[in-house]
Design a protein around this motif. Sequence first.
Motif, short mmCIF file in Angstrom:
data_model
loop_
_atom_site.label_atom_id
_atom_site.label_comp_id
_atom_site.label_asym_id
_atom_site.label_seq_id
_atom_site.Cartn_x
_atom_site.Cartn_y
_atom_site.Cartn_z
N TYR A 1 12.64 23.39 71.31
CA TYR A 1 11.33 23.23 70.68
C TYR A 1 10.82 21.80 70.80
O TYR A 1 9.64 21.56 71.05
CB TYR A 1 11.39 23.66 69.21
CG TYR A 1 11.36 25.16 69.04
CD1 TYR A 1 10.30 25.90 69.55
CD2 TYR A 1 12.38 25.83 68.38
CE1 TYR A 1 10.27 27.28 69.40
CE2 TYR A 1 12.35 27.20 68.22
CZ TYR A 1 11.30 27.93 68.74
OH TYR A 1 11.26 29.28 68.61
N LEU A 2 11.74 20.86 70.63
CA LEU A 2 11.32 19.46 70.74
C LEU A 2 10.84 19.17 72.16
O LEU A 2 9.83 18.49 72.36
CB LEU A 2 12.48 18.53 70.38
CG LEU A 2 12.92 18.57 68.92
CD1 LEU A 2 14.10 17.63 68.71
CD2 LEU A 2 11.77 18.19 68.01
N ALA A 3 11.56 19.72 73.14
CA ALA A 3 11.16 19.50 74.54
C ALA A 3 9.82 20.13 74.82
O ALA A 3 9.10 19.72 75.74
CB ALA A 3 12.22 20.05 75.48
N LYS A 4 9.46 21.14 74.04
CA LYS A 4 8.16 21.77 74.23
C LYS A 4 7.06 21.02 73.51
O LYS A 4 5.90 21.44 73.54
CB LYS A 4 8.21 23.20 73.69
CG LYS A 4 8.88 24.18 74.62
CD LYS A 4 8.82 25.56 74.00
CE LYS A 4 9.34 26.62 74.96
NZ LYS A 4 9.39 27.94 74.29
N GLY A 5 7.44 19.96 72.82
CA GLY A 5 6.41 19.11 72.22
C GLY A 5 6.20 19.31 70.74
O GLY A 5 5.35 18.64 70.15
N LEU A 6 6.96 20.21 70.11
CA LEU A 6 6.77 20.41 68.68
C LEU A 6 7.37 19.24 67.90
O LEU A 6 8.37 18.67 68.30
CB LEU A 6 7.44 21.71 68.25
CG LEU A 6 6.60 22.98 68.42
CD1 LEU A 6 6.34 23.26 69.88
CD2 LEU A 6 7.31 24.17 67.77
N SER A 7 6.74 18.91 66.79
CA SER A 7 7.31 17.89 65.90
C SER A 7 8.41 18.53 65.07
O SER A 7 8.60 19.73 65.11
CB SER A 7 6.23 17.34 64.98
OG SER A 7 5.87 18.32 64.04
N ARG A 8 9.11 17.70 64.33
CA ARG A 8 10.20 18.24 63.51
C ARG A 8 9.70 19.32 62.58
O ARG A 8 10.30 20.40 62.48
CB ARG A 8 10.85 17.12 62.70
CG ARG A 8 11.72 16.22 63.52
CD ARG A 8 12.79 15.50 62.70
NE ARG A 8 12.32 14.88 61.46
CZ ARG A 8 12.88 13.81 60.93
NH1 ARG A 8 13.89 13.22 61.52
NH2 ARG A 8 12.44 13.33 59.79
N GLN B 1 7.03 21.18 62.75
CA GLN B 1 6.60 22.38 63.48
C GLN B 1 7.80 23.20 63.94
O GLN B 1 7.84 24.42 63.79
CB GLN B 1 5.76 21.99 64.69
CG GLN B 1 4.40 21.43 64.34
CD GLN B 1 3.70 20.91 65.58
OE1 GLN B 1 4.30 20.23 66.40
NE2 GLN B 1 2.41 21.22 65.70
N ALA B 2 8.78 22.50 64.49
CA ALA B 2 9.97 23.19 65.00
C ALA B 2 10.69 23.88 63.84
O ALA B 2 11.15 25.01 63.97
CB ALA B 2 10.90 22.21 65.70
N GLU C 1 12.15 28.75 61.18
CA GLU C 1 12.23 29.30 59.82
C GLU C 1 13.40 28.71 59.05
O GLU C 1 14.17 29.44 58.40
CB GLU C 1 12.30 30.83 59.87
CG GLU C 1 11.01 31.41 60.41
CD GLU C 1 11.01 32.92 60.47
OE1 GLU C 1 12.07 33.47 60.82
OE2 GLU C 1 9.97 33.53 60.18
N ILE C 2 13.51 27.42 59.12
CA ILE C 2 14.49 26.70 58.31
C ILE C 2 13.80 25.46 57.75
O ILE C 2 12.68 25.14 58.14
CB ILE C 2 15.71 26.25 59.15
CG1 ILE C 2 15.22 25.49 60.40
CG2 ILE C 2 16.56 27.42 59.55
CD1 ILE C 2 16.33 24.90 61.21
#
Lengths: 237, 237
Positions: free
Chosen positions: A185-192, A194-195, A200-201
Amino acid sequence: MQEKLESLCERVQRASDVGDLQAATEQLRDYYDVAHIVYHWVNSVGERFGAGTYSQEWVDRYVEKDYLRMDPVILGCLQRFNPVDWKELDWSSRASRDFLREAINFGVGNQGLTIPIRGPAGQFALFTASDHCDDYVWAVFVDENMRDLMIIAHEFNKKALEFEQGGDSAPVPTLSPRELEAMTYLAKGLSRSQAAKEMEISEHTLRVYIEAARHKLGAMNTTHAVARALSRGLIVV
Amino acid sequence: MQEKLESLCERVQRASDVGDLQAATEQLRDYYDVAHIVYHWVNSVGERFGAGTYSQEWVDRYVEKDYLRMDPVILGCLQRFNPVDWKELDWSSRASRDFLREAINFGVGNQGLTIPIRGPAGQFALFTASDHCDDYVWAVFVDENMRDLMIIAHEFNKKALEFEQGGDSAPVPTLSPRELEAMTYLAKGLSRSQAAKEMEISEHTLRVYIEAARHKLGAMNTTHAVARALSRGLIVV
DNA sequence: TTCTGCCTCCCCCAAAATGGCGAGGTCACA
DNA sequence: TGTGACCTCGCCATTTTGGGGGAGGCAGAA
């Protein structure tokens, strides 16, 4: 013919150091009766090794003038997948033509076929056959031998990668599923945050994964960790 | 044998759309008398196309469960250069074993050989032959046909790249030298201030590069930008 | 059984990164 | 003689990350 390819490949497979690869290029040159055979690992930093039959003078000059950065063969191959006949390349710029003239003066040859080879982690290398001859003769040579040269090029690169691994062996760490997910998710550009929502944690839990991944990968920060996970093939973005 | 390889390659070369590639995989399956032949472009976003003889049910399930991210074949091939016999892979994790069991239930086969293929800009694809048979029979098959399969895999990928260029040509952005340098340092784990020091410029100037690179790469943040630069082959760490 | 690895959650606070506003210079190309 | 691409620098406020502390539960392995 097939048996001959097999024996040429075996010659490469038996190589135990760069000198053996060098000798293999010479053998190939004689077997195919061309001017030169060259294997060249092109690294971003410009190091790593190569093996080939070019004259030492030309290699020195090439390095000295930093031709790596403007050589149309290299620039062309970086963007292509298929083997490249030098005639297909863009020789229009003045610098290219000067380079070509000089290369011919150093005995490189007026015809050439270069096979780009790509390995894991962005590794990139070239395998080249070149000769002095007219277009027709060269076309016949390429037509008859391209497939075999591709296989041989592959063998050379396999050896080169083995030599590298032998040197600085990199133990690839194992990330847990959630850690891999987080890195993806991080590699896809999401922030913490967002990820975390995506997984769902809580954001705190996500942080634990990221830090665990950072440690396992020996990374200094998140960006570094993602870069390593990517270039080691642990995740796909 | 050589003539047959030639004709198989030509079959691929004549393909004018994905359907033709699909048909080519079926022909290859029948020719080699194996359970499946599959070409699969593994892309960053997970799309792009594939052609193969797997059952639609298995493909759907694979996509639905996002097996791409844990398939040991893919994860293994990402780190290797040479064709990979499935037996060489790491099936130790529980998830892997569940995946394998399910794959076999869907008729994928217990034996497989997967050839990783890499193109420009970080392009990555797999070409797989799989079958139901014992280790010995499979070893003979691999030994006899690996070279040819490598060449055919190359032809498939060449076609795939042609189709892509025709379709939505991925506009590979050009980063300026300083931008590339900045991205490289970040990918190596340096913080902004460290990278700025390394490049002997102010931290602010470095920020300008990073932001420019982010924009050019269409990235949401620095980590994303580095990930894209890496997977498009713009930088090498 | 105990131990290790994995998954989940919470607090606080300092440090770093980001986003917005500026500015000026060179160099090549049309 | 613009125009555009590249390189260089500054300040401010906000958001995001990183580094410490904790905690419990649940698997599989030794």
